[in-house]
Design an enzyme around this catalytic site. Structure first.
Site, PDB file in Angstrom:
ATOM      1  N   GLY A  12       0.784  -1.223   0.000  1.00  0.00           N
ATOM      2  CA  GLY A  12       0.000   0.000   0.000  1.00  0.00           C
ATOM      3  C   GLY A  12       0.816   1.273   0.000  1.00  0.00           C
ATOM      4  N   ARG A  91      -7.344  -6.997  -7.824  1.00  0.00           N
ATOM      5  CA  ARG A  91      -8.515  -7.758  -8.229  1.00  0.00           C
ATOM      6  C   ARG A  91      -9.212  -7.015  -9.363  1.00  0.00           C
ATOM      7  NH1 ARG A  91      -9.663 -12.751  -7.231  1.00  0.00           N
ATOM      8  NH2 ARG A  91     -11.885 -12.300  -7.152  1.00  0.00           N
ATOM      9  N   ILE A  92      -9.643  -7.758 -10.379  1.00  0.00           N
ATOM     10  CA  ILE A  92     -10.479  -7.162 -11.415  1.00  0.00           C
ATOM     11  C   ILE A  92     -11.911  -7.131 -10.895  1.00  0.00           C
ATOM     12  CG2 ILE A  92     -11.405  -7.439 -13.737  1.00  0.00           C
ATOM     13  CD1 ILE A  92      -8.773  -8.733 -14.536  1.00  0.00           C
ATOM     14  N   LEU A  93     -12.482  -5.959 -10.861  1.00  0.00           N
ATOM     15  CA  LEU A  93     -13.815  -5.778 -10.298  1.00  0.00           C
ATOM     16  C   LEU A  93     -14.863  -5.880 -11.404  1.00  0.00           C
ATOM     17  CD1 LEU A  93     -12.803  -2.843  -7.974  1.00  0.00           C
ATOM     18  CD2 LEU A  93     -13.463  -5.143  -7.226  1.00  0.00           C
ATOM     19  N   ASN A 107      -8.695   4.894  -9.668  1.00  0.00           N
ATOM     20  CA  ASN A 107      -7.577   3.953  -9.744  1.00  0.00           C
ATOM     21  C   ASN A 107      -6.350   4.682 -10.253  1.00  0.00           C
ATOM     22  OD1 ASN A 107      -6.329   1.296  -9.731  1.00  0.00           O
ATOM     23  ND2 ASN A 107      -6.431   1.374 -11.962  1.00  0.00           N
ATOM     24  N   HIS A 109      -2.874   3.699 -12.492  1.00  0.00           N
ATOM     25  CA  HIS A 109      -2.320   2.638 -13.334  1.00  0.00           C
ATOM     26  C   HIS A 109      -0.907   3.022 -13.753  1.00  0.00           C
ATOM     27  CE1 HIS A 109      -2.345  -0.733 -16.109  1.00  0.00           C
ATOM     28  NE2 HIS A 109      -1.836   0.069 -17.025  1.00  0.00           N
ATOM     29  N   LEU A 144     -11.611  -2.274 -18.692  1.00  0.00           N
ATOM     30  CA  LEU A 144     -10.408  -2.341 -17.881  1.00  0.00           C
ATOM     31  C   LEU A 144      -9.397  -1.278 -18.295  1.00  0.00           C
ATOM     32  CD1 LEU A 144      -8.778  -3.891 -15.700  1.00  0.00           C
ATOM     33  CD2 LEU A 144      -7.873  -5.309 -17.569  1.00  0.00           C
TER      34      LEU A 144
END
Length: 218
Positions: A12, A91-93, A107, A109, A144
């Site tokens: 994190g 995790r892919i939500l 998010n 990236h 995504l």
């Protein structure tokens, strides 16, 4: 004061950058909770030490992705956050989850989207021979890594770079732009218009693309 919930899966480091920004007064908001899908995530101890409530929801305990997503949404809603921030949440939500939090799910990236969505971004950037790499903060949509872009940070790819050195330079940039994007949101300055983000400007602002020199390394 607005509140956020942060989702993590590991150490994190972007979560830590956000917590530090809150502690310094740079971010005018409250972190309602940090939630992880892994009990061994190092960031949980960091959040707890900062006085932030934490909880674990192990994805391996659910029969399906949809079941996990539904339980995660319920757990988040219990904290009634104004915004959900993904900070290394691996995790892919699913679409139902993303649509439930539409317009309030962020998010970061590690590439200059739309280039290199998905995994292994630094390896792919080096393989393609790009001279500029970076990171992107965006609103999450069902597609995504293709949500409306809020801010990007560009870093040079220098001779002799490998995945580790490039990743370290990009991560340093992430720690600068994620608190910036969340601050803009907290101040009510982000507006979604026809699938694009408009940021109310201020004379003190950095531009929506931040150029980080090669010397800015961790």
């Amino acid at each position: 004061m607005k509140s956020i919930v942060i989702l993590i899966s590991g150490r994190g480091s972007n979560m830590t950058a956000l917590l530090d920004a809150v502690a310094s007064g740079e971010l005018p908001l409250r972190v309602a909770a940090v939630i992880s899908n892994r009990a061994d995530a190092g960031g949980l101890a960091v959040a707890a030490a900062a006085g932030v409530p934490t909880c674990v929801l192990e994805h391996r305990g659910f029969a399906s992705r949809a079941d996990f997503d539904a339980a995660l949404a319920e757990r988040i809603d219990a904290f009634a956050p104004d915004l959900v921030v993904l900070a290394g949440f691996l995790r892919i939500l699913g679409d139902d989850f993303v649509n439930h939090f539409a317009g309030r799910l962020l998010n970061i990236h590690p590439s200059l989207l739309p280039a290199f969505p998905g995994l292994d971004t630094h390896r792919r950037a080096l393989a393609e021979g790009v001279r500029v790499h970076g990171c992107t903060v965006h609103f999450v949509t069902p597609a995504l890594d293709h949500g409306p872009i809020i801010v990007q940070a560009a870093v040079p790819v220098v001779d002799g770079d490998d995945e580790d050195s490039l990743a370290a330079r990009v991560l340093a940039a992430e720690h600068r732009v994620y608190p910036l994007a969340v601050r803009w949101w907290a101040e009510g300055r982000l507006h979604l218009e026809s699938g694009r983000v408009r940021v109310d400007s201020s004379p003190a602002d950095v531009p929506p693309t931040l150029i980080v020199p090669a010397a800015a390394r961790t």
